[in-house]
Scaffold this motif. Structure first.
Motif, PDB file in Angstrom:
ATOM      1  N   VAL A 188     100.011  14.472   4.766  1.00  0.00           N
ATOM      2  CA  VAL A 188     100.887  14.834   3.645  1.00  0.00           C
ATOM      3  C   VAL A 188     100.332  16.040   2.888  1.00  0.00           C
ATOM      4  CG1 VAL A 188     101.682  14.041   1.370  1.00  0.00           C
ATOM      5  CG2 VAL A 188     101.907  12.555   3.375  1.00  0.00           C
ATOM      6  N   SER A 189      99.037  16.051   2.669  1.00  0.00           N
ATOM      7  CA  SER A 189      98.419  17.177   1.959  1.00  0.00           C
ATOM      8  C   SER A 189      98.599  18.478   2.737  1.00  0.00           C
ATOM      9  CB  SER A 189      96.926  16.893   1.739  1.00  0.00           C
ATOM     10  OG  SER A 189      96.305  18.002   1.114  1.00  0.00           O
ATOM     11  N   LYS A 190      98.371  18.407   4.036  1.00  0.00           N
ATOM     12  CA  LYS A 190      98.495  19.607   4.873  1.00  0.00           C
ATOM     13  C   LYS A 190      99.940  20.092   4.920  1.00  0.00           C
ATOM     14  CE  LYS A 190      97.498  21.329   9.522  1.00  0.00           C
ATOM     15  NZ  LYS A 190      96.943  20.971  10.876  1.00  0.00           N
ATOM     16  N   ALA A 191     100.882  19.170   5.112  1.00  0.00           N
ATOM     17  CA  ALA A 191     102.289  19.558   5.220  1.00  0.00           C
ATOM     18  C   ALA A 191     102.839  20.115   3.915  1.00  0.00           C
ATOM     19  CB  ALA A 191     103.123  18.355   5.665  1.00  0.00           C
ATOM     20  N   SER A 192     102.232  19.722   2.788  1.00  0.00           N
ATOM     21  CA  SER A 192     102.691  20.198   1.479  1.00  0.00           C
ATOM     22  C   SER A 192     101.883  21.393   0.977  1.00  0.00           C
ATOM     23  CB  SER A 192     102.612  19.066   0.453  1.00  0.00           C
ATOM     24  OG  SER A 192     101.260  18.721   0.184  1.00  0.00           O
ATOM     25  N   ASP A 193     101.002  21.916   1.822  1.00  0.00           N
ATOM     26  CA  ASP A 193     100.104  23.015   1.410  1.00  0.00           C
ATOM     27  C   ASP A 193      99.289  22.645   0.183  1.00  0.00           C
ATOM     28  OD1 ASP A 193     100.910  24.771   3.480  1.00  0.00           O
ATOM     29  OD2 ASP A 193     102.664  25.381   2.325  1.00  0.00           O
ATOM     30  N   GLY A 194      98.871  21.383   0.116  1.00  0.00           N
ATOM     31  CA  GLY A 194      98.023  20.935  -0.986  1.00  0.00           C
ATOM     32  C   GLY A 194      98.765  20.601  -2.260  1.00  0.00           C
ATOM     33  N   ARG A 195     100.077  20.669  -2.241  1.00  0.00           N
ATOM     34  CA  ARG A 195     100.845  20.390  -3.462  1.00  0.00           C
ATOM     35  C   ARG A 195     100.924  18.893  -3.746  1.00  0.00           C
ATOM     36  NH1 ARG A 195     106.390  23.011  -2.622  1.00  0.00           N
ATOM     37  NH2 ARG A 195     106.740  22.317  -4.773  1.00  0.00           N
ATOM     38  N   ILE A 196     100.719  18.071  -2.719  1.00  0.00           N
ATOM     39  CA  ILE A 196     100.660  16.620  -2.904  1.00  0.00           C
ATOM     40  C   ILE A 196      99.241  16.156  -2.598  1.00  0.00           C
ATOM     41  CG2 ILE A 196     101.494  14.356  -2.182  1.00  0.00           C
ATOM     42  CD1 ILE A 196     104.082  15.680  -1.278  1.00  0.00           C
ATOM     43  N   GLU A 197      98.629  15.487  -3.558  1.00  0.00           N
ATOM     44  CA  GLU A 197      97.310  14.888  -3.360  1.00  0.00           C
ATOM     45  C   GLU A 197      97.476  13.366  -3.371  1.00  0.00           C
ATOM     46  OE1 GLU A 197      92.941  14.383  -5.549  1.00  0.00           O
ATOM     47  OE2 GLU A 197      94.537  15.558  -6.507  1.00  0.00           O
ATOM     48  N   VAL A 198      96.839  12.706  -2.418  1.00  0.00           N
ATOM     49  CA  VAL A 198      96.894  11.246  -2.354  1.00  0.00           C
ATOM     50  C   VAL A 198      95.514  10.696  -2.672  1.00  0.00           C
ATOM     51  CG1 VAL A 198      97.443   9.234  -0.942  1.00  0.00           C
ATOM     52  CG2 VAL A 198      98.694  11.378  -0.591  1.00  0.00           C
ATOM     53  N   GLN A 199      95.412   9.984  -3.768  1.00  0.00           N
ATOM     54  CA  GLN A 199      94.157   9.326  -4.152  1.00  0.00           C
ATOM     55  C   GLN A 199      94.231   7.874  -3.697  1.00  0.00           C
ATOM     56  OE1 GLN A 199      93.810   9.815  -8.391  1.00  0.00           O
ATOM     57  NE2 GLN A 199      93.183  11.959  -8.257  1.00  0.00           N
ATOM     58  N   ILE A 200      93.362   7.497  -2.759  1.00  0.00           N
ATOM     59  CA  ILE A 200      93.423   6.158  -2.183  1.00  0.00           C
ATOM     60  C   ILE A 200      92.450   5.224  -2.899  1.00  0.00           C
ATOM     61  CG2 ILE A 200      93.255   4.803  -0.065  1.00  0.00           C
ATOM     62  CD1 ILE A 200      93.801   7.308   1.514  1.00  0.00           C
ATOM     63  N   TYR A 201      92.942   4.049  -3.232  1.00  0.00           N
ATOM     64  CA  TYR A 201      92.129   3.013  -3.873  1.00  0.00           C
ATOM     65  C   TYR A 201      92.022   1.829  -2.907  1.00  0.00           C
ATOM     66  CZ  TYR A 201      92.907   5.639  -8.190  1.00  0.00           C
ATOM     67  OH  TYR A 201      92.951   6.628  -9.151  1.00  0.00           O
ATOM     68  N   PRO A 202      91.000   1.819  -2.040  1.00  0.00           N
ATOM     69  CA  PRO A 202      90.855   0.724  -1.071  1.00  0.00           C
ATOM     70  C   PRO A 202      90.229  -0.513  -1.717  1.00  0.00           C
ATOM     71  CG  PRO A 202      89.061   2.278  -0.828  1.00  0.00           C
ATOM     72  CD  PRO A 202      89.956   2.834  -1.909  1.00  0.00           C
ATOM     73  N   GLY A 203      90.120  -1.564  -0.930  1.00  0.00           N
ATOM     74  CA  GLY A 203      89.400  -2.749  -1.384  1.00  0.00           C
ATOM     75  C   GLY A 203      90.008  -3.444  -2.590  1.00  0.00           C
ATOM     76  N   ALA A 204      91.326  -3.276  -2.799  1.00  0.00           N
ATOM     77  CA  ALA A 204      92.024  -3.925  -3.923  1.00  0.00           C
ATOM     78  C   ALA A 204      91.426  -3.555  -5.276  1.00  0.00           C
ATOM     79  CB  ALA A 204      92.021  -5.448  -3.743  1.00  0.00           C
ATOM     80  N   THR A 205      90.954  -2.313  -5.402  1.00  0.00           N
ATOM     81  CA  THR A 205      90.337  -1.883  -6.657  1.00  0.00           C
ATOM     82  C   THR A 205      91.359  -1.555  -7.742  1.00  0.00           C
ATOM     83  OG1 THR A 205      90.205   0.363  -5.728  1.00  0.00           O
ATOM     84  CG2 THR A 205      88.212  -1.011  -5.609  1.00  0.00           C
ATOM     85  N   LEU A 206      92.564  -1.186  -7.352  1.00  0.00           N
ATOM     86  CA  LEU A 206      93.583  -0.840  -8.343  1.00  0.00           C
ATOM     87  C   LEU A 206      94.472  -2.033  -8.687  1.00  0.00           C
ATOM     88  CD1 LEU A 206      94.609   1.549 -10.021  1.00  0.00           C
ATOM     89  CD2 LEU A 206      96.205   2.089  -8.167  1.00  0.00           C
ATOM     90  N   ALA A 207      94.671  -2.906  -7.717  1.00  0.00           N
ATOM     91  CA  ALA A 207      95.475  -4.125  -7.941  1.00  0.00           C
ATOM     92  C   ALA A 207      95.092  -5.147  -6.883  1.00  0.00           C
ATOM     93  CB  ALA A 207      96.962  -3.806  -7.862  1.00  0.00           C
ATOM     94  N   LYS A 208      95.078  -6.410  -7.264  1.00  0.00           N
ATOM     95  CA  LYS A 208      94.754  -7.471  -6.322  1.00  0.00           C
ATOM     96  C   LYS A 208      95.855  -7.579  -5.260  1.00  0.00           C
ATOM     97  CE  LYS A 208      90.954  -8.649  -8.331  1.00  0.00           C
ATOM     98  NZ  LYS A 208      89.659  -8.317  -7.674  1.00  0.00           N
ATOM     99  N   PRO A 209      95.523  -8.044  -4.049  1.00  0.00           N
ATOM    100  CA  PRO A 209      96.515  -8.069  -2.967  1.00  0.00           C
ATOM    101  C   PRO A 209      97.857  -8.687  -3.331  1.00  0.00           C
ATOM    102  CG  PRO A 209      94.356  -8.520  -2.070  1.00  0.00           C
ATOM    103  CD  PRO A 209      94.186  -8.454  -3.559  1.00  0.00           C
ATOM    104  N   PRO A 210      97.914  -9.868  -3.982  1.00  0.00           N
ATOM    105  CA  PRO A 210      99.230 -10.437  -4.286  1.00  0.00           C
ATOM    106  C   PRO A 210     100.022  -9.631  -5.311  1.00  0.00           C
ATOM    107  CG  PRO A 210      97.522 -12.126  -4.344  1.00  0.00           C
ATOM    108  CD  PRO A 210      96.832 -10.803  -4.321  1.00  0.00           C
TER     109      PRO A 210
END
Length: 340
Positions: free
Chosen positions: A53-75
């Motif tokens: 997505v970043s490459k196709a948008s020429d860097g205009r879209i950045e995706v910040q990934i929060y793995p390990g349920a750090t942003l919200a619990k799975p349910p």
């Protein structure tokens, strides 16, 4: 003197260009999921998607990934996207019980042969409109399944349903719980990330997971016996986006998101899960674990009656609520044969 001034000015410009911060993205998407950051799923699916997505948008879209349920619990991850706490997530549909009942028909025995085939089935169900109404609260990008789920236990060797009597088995969703209950086990509901500690503390005797999950969540360190009942079940997942986040983008960036969605990414994801399934099984073999493969899988005469009864019970439960479960199930089986 003029040459010296020009050289100095040029040097200043070059220095400024080097030290200037990179241009900030026009849109930043917070992407929440529950797999560990060290897992191949995180790296080879979600990081790969973000880079595409970043490459196709020429860097205009950045995706910040929060793995390990750090942003919200799975349910809570799906609702986190609905409410804008996260802009995107990928989560197990069954972690929010009774919310996606028709889509979860794909989880029933005998539907999924491997992750790529199962991902094709669930994505086509969505694209054909048979389950699309279940996802109106968000903007779905693509759906997928993991490979065939198996039984992974700390000690007991399971060769037939009676061997499961009284065993506390982690079940990922209510659909799988119904299957395990019919087989005589005691289903214990919990998300995959909680399985390691629960098994380590003896809260559960084993888990229902594919080889990918066993590897991703390090359960080969605890589970010494594994029973493969081919076609027992497979989970459905979605990668989806907050509607407002998507609608706020200009058309050219919406196209970038759209181009990184649909069957192409369902297939890519399925391929990664299938590869990790092979790796997870190899790890168990190398560790000297006991692996029991049930002849005929879910069609085995000792297993089939219980699994058929659980399937019929689930479909009837949905029909009683006015949902066209048997029509969706019929199409699901057709797609299971078509998707190869």
């Amino acid at each position: 003197m003029k040459k010296a001034l020009k050289a100095a000015a040029l040097g200043t410009l070059i220095s400024a260009a080097i030290s200037a911060p990179a241009q900030a993205a026009d849109y930043t998407l917070r992407f929440a999921h529950f797999w560990p950051a060290v897992s191949s799923v995180h790296k080879d699916v979600f990081e790969a998607w973000a880079e595409s997505v970043s490459k196709a948008s020429d860097g205009r879209i950045e995706v910040q990934i929060y793995p390990g349920a750090t942003l919200a619990k799975p349910p809570a991850q799906y609702d986190a996207v609905v409410n804008g706490i996260a802009d995107m997530t990928t989560t197990v549909l069954g972690y929010t019980a009774n919310r996606f009942p028709l889509t979860q028909i794909v989880e029933l025995p005998g539907v999924v042969k491997d992750a790529q085939q199962g991902s094709c089935v669930v994505q086509k169900l969505y694209e054909e409109g048979l389950v699309a109404d279940e996802f109106k609260e968000t903007h779905p990008l693509f759906l997928f399944t993991h490979g065939q789920g198996h039984l992974n236990l700390t000690e007991k060797v399971v060769k037939e349903p009676s061997d499961l009597a009284g065993l506390r088995i982690r079940r990922p969703t209510a659909v799988v719980g119904k299957l395990l209950e019919g087989l005589g086990a005691q289903p214990v509901g919990m998300p995959a990330p909680e399985s390691y500690q629960a098994m380590q503390r003896g809260v559960i005797d084993g888990v229902a997971l594919p080889w990918e999950g066993v590897k991703s969540f390090r359960l080969n360190e605890l589970a010494n016996t594994h029973t493969e009942v081919g076609g027992l079940y497979s989970l459905t997942f979605i990668v989806t986006m907050n509607k407002r986040a998507y609608d706020s983008m200009p058309d050219d960036l919406k196209k970038v998101i759209d181009d990184n969605a649909g069957m192409v990414w369902a297939n890519k994801t399925g391929q990664v899960f299938d590869r990790i399934d092979v790796e997870g099984r190899k790890d168990a073999v190398a560790a000297g674990h006991t692996i029991v493969s049930i002849e005929g899988g879910a069609e085995n005469p000792k297993w089939k009656p219980v699994l058929d009864a659980a399937t019929d019970s689930y479909l009837q439960e949905l029909e009683d609520k006015g949902l066209p479960a048997r029509d969706v199930y019929k199409r699901t089986l057709e797609l299971s044969a078509l998707c190869q």
